[in-house]
Design an enzyme around this catalytic site. Structure first.
Site, PDB file in Angstrom:
ATOM      1  N   LYS A  10      22.421  -1.337  -9.529  1.00 40.49           N
ATOM      2  CA  LYS A  10      21.464  -1.645 -10.602  1.00 40.49           C
ATOM      3  C   LYS A  10      20.069  -1.145 -10.220  1.00 40.49           C
ATOM      4  O   LYS A  10      19.805  -0.857  -9.043  1.00 40.49           O
ATOM      5  CB  LYS A  10      21.444  -3.157 -10.842  1.00 40.49           C
ATOM      6  CG  LYS A  10      21.033  -3.972  -9.619  1.00 40.49           C
ATOM      7  CD  LYS A  10      21.348  -5.457  -9.785  1.00 40.49           C
ATOM      8  CE  LYS A  10      20.899  -6.255  -8.571  1.00 40.49           C
ATOM      9  NZ  LYS A  10      21.366  -7.645  -8.612  1.00 40.49           N
ATOM     10  N   TYR A  38     -12.584  -1.202  -1.474  1.00 47.63           N
ATOM     11  CA  TYR A  38     -13.129  -2.041  -2.552  1.00 47.63           C
ATOM     12  C   TYR A  38     -13.474  -3.424  -2.042  1.00 47.63           C
ATOM     13  O   TYR A  38     -12.758  -3.983  -1.203  1.00 47.63           O
ATOM     14  CB  TYR A  38     -12.087  -2.200  -3.656  1.00 47.63           C
ATOM     15  CG  TYR A  38     -11.961  -1.019  -4.587  1.00 47.63           C
ATOM     16  CD1 TYR A  38     -13.074  -0.502  -5.245  1.00 47.63           C
ATOM     17  CD2 TYR A  38     -10.717  -0.454  -4.822  1.00 47.63           C
ATOM     18  CE1 TYR A  38     -12.939   0.572  -6.116  1.00 47.63           C
ATOM     19  CE2 TYR A  38     -10.574   0.615  -5.689  1.00 47.63           C
ATOM     20  CZ  TYR A  38     -11.684   1.121  -6.333  1.00 47.63           C
ATOM     21  OH  TYR A  38     -11.540   2.169  -7.192  1.00 47.63           O
TER      22      TYR A  38
HETATM   23  C1  LIG Z   1      21.932  -7.936  -7.365  1.00 47.90           C
HETATM   24  C2  LIG Z   1      23.211  -8.688  -7.285  1.00 47.90           C
HETATM   25  C3  LIG Z   1      24.070  -8.519  -6.192  1.00 47.90           C
HETATM   26  C4  LIG Z   1      23.687  -7.728  -4.967  1.00 47.90           C
HETATM   27  O1  LIG Z   1      22.871  -8.556  -4.180  1.00 47.90           O
HETATM   28  P1  LIG Z   1      22.286  -8.111  -2.749  1.00 47.90           P
HETATM   29  O2  LIG Z   1      21.562  -9.323  -2.307  1.00 47.90           O
HETATM   30  O3  LIG Z   1      21.388  -6.962  -3.014  1.00 47.90           O
HETATM   31  O4  LIG Z   1      23.441  -7.754  -1.902  1.00 47.90           O
HETATM   32  C5  LIG Z   1      25.303  -9.138  -6.234  1.00 47.90           C
HETATM   33  N1  LIG Z   1      25.660  -9.926  -7.284  1.00 47.90           N
HETATM   34  C6  LIG Z   1      24.835 -10.144  -8.340  1.00 47.90           C
HETATM   35  C7  LIG Z   1      25.266 -11.041  -9.440  1.00 47.90           C
HETATM   36  C8  LIG Z   1      23.583  -9.553  -8.360  1.00 47.90           C
HETATM   37  O5  LIG Z   1      22.752  -9.787  -9.397  1.00 47.90           O
END
Ligand SMILES: *Cc1c(COP(=O)(O)O)cnc(C)c1O
Length: 370
Positions: free
Chosen positions: A41, A252
């Site tokens: 994702k 800044y």
């Molecule tokens: C993002 C996600 C993962 C992966 O999690 P990590 O901590 O990056 O290994 C697995 N399951 C779900 C439902 C997620 O949203």
């Protein structure tokens, strides 16, 4: 051409696909008898879904998770014959697209299950909330589904809220509730573990694991050595080196006051590149919580960030390097091999996930080991 642009870019990322594959294979090995999926994702955690997904498929991944239908359609254009699960589930009106692209919705609520039923039962996964209170049917609702005429989901899954804290009592309670949920759907594959869950051992693995961050080289478990290989190196270039006197201020808000005569390297990275303002140098008030700011690395030396991060530029104190060693045009590593991604994240009061997924568009990306 990409390599030419890369060798002179202001901001560049080197993404090591062989380290990525090794990390996924490591997750597969740690998952024991369970199959191992890949979570890609958010543009594969900012690293580029196309090269990453192809590399993971070549390493043997056959199940992929993305957040949205749009990400799923993009991934389907890259990989024709893998299972693609959509974590957000589906909205009314999306049924045809799911069918056409062969996407599997992760059903998170009774309302979403109704969309699947109305569509004549698309293949689906079922998310049961076991204690995170984010997404998923309650156990009670899952029991009603199991007792109904609904066809079995392909996968029954849940998500750990505290997987990164192995001793947290919520892990045991989520595990026990998930066992009950999984038992309701004996024909479905059961899936609980993200990266952190994979490290928690066999009890958490069930039939299918879902690692993300560990595959990308990030820390999955708090206060533990990170055994994964770094996958991404981020670098930016020194535009100018200037000398300032003890007592002068920099950046800044006059946010850094120099304790000594200082050589300052002005570097082409800022918060527009996802180098968050909160990683600013030690003592800067935008970051109250973390004790020290970020460091960069060049010519074998760690150099501290100085003053506030600005939109396009950051200052580093390079006084500890011999004057002749540093020149305009040099690249400084922001994170990668010498500076851990998660150390920069900690300096900014955040996590490696957020640094990766906010890497800006200005980076020229270069893939090696493909
Ligand atoms: C993002 C996600 C993962 C992966 O999690 P990590 O901590 O990056 O290994 C697995 N399951 C779900 C439902 C997620 O949203």
């Amino acid at each position: 051409m990409q390599t030419d642009l890369f060798s002179t870019a202001s901001n560049r990322l080197t993404i090591d696909l062989s380290a990525l594959k090794d990390n996924w294979l490591r997750m597969r090995q740690l998952s024991g008898k369970a199959r191992t999926s890949a979570v890609v994702k958010a543009n594969a955690y900012g690293l580029g879904v196309e090269p990453v997904a192809r590399a993971l498929a070549s390493a043997g991944a056959r199940d992929f998770f993305v957040a949205s239908m749009e990400e799923g359609i993009e991934l389907r254009g890259i990989l024709a014959d893998v299972r693609i699960y959509i974590l957000a589930g589906l909205w009314p009106g999306h049924e045809k697209a799911f069918q056409q692209h062969g996407l599997i919705p992760v059903i998170n609520s009774v309302e979403q299950l109704e969309v699947v039923r109305q569509a004549g039962w698309l293949p689906y996964a079922l998310h049961v909330d076991t204690g995170m209170n984010r997404l998923g049917l309650s156990l009670q609702e899952a029991r009603q589904v199991a007792a109904s005429d609904a066809p079995s989901p392909l996968v029954v899954m849940s998500h750990l809220a505290c997987g990164d804290e192995p001793g947290h009592p919520l892990n045991a309670s989520q595990l026990s509730r998930f066992r009950q949920a999984a038992a309701l759907f004996p024909d479905a594959e059961a899936s609980l573990a993200n990266s952190a869950g994979v490290f928690q051992g066999d009890d958490f693995h069930f039939d299918l694991t879902r690692p993300g961050i560990a595959v990308y080289g990030g820390e999955a478990v708090n206060d533990a050595a990170n055994p994964m290989k770094p996958v991404v190196k981020a670098e930016a270039r020194i535009i100018q080196i200037r000398s300032a006197l003890a007592g002068d201020t920099a950046s800044y808000g006059a946010s850094a006051t120099l304790a000594r005569d200082t050589r300052i390297a002005t570097v082409t990275v800022g918060y527009a590149d996802g180098y968050h303002r909160s990683v600013s140098g030690a003592g800067v008030t935008v970051r109250q919580a973390a004790p020290s700011g970020a460091f960069g690395f060049l010519h074998g030396t760690r150099v501290p960030h100085l003053g506030r991060v600005t939109m396009d530029l950051s200052l580093f104190d390079v006084s500890d390097l011999p004057e002749t060693a540093v020149t305009a045009g040099d690249y400084i590593e922001l994170f990668g091999n010498a500076i851990a991604l998660d150390d920069v994240a900690r300096a900014g009061g955040t996590i490696g996930y957020e640094l990766l997924t906010s890497l800006g568009k200005r980076y020229v990306r270069h893939y090696i080991g493909g």
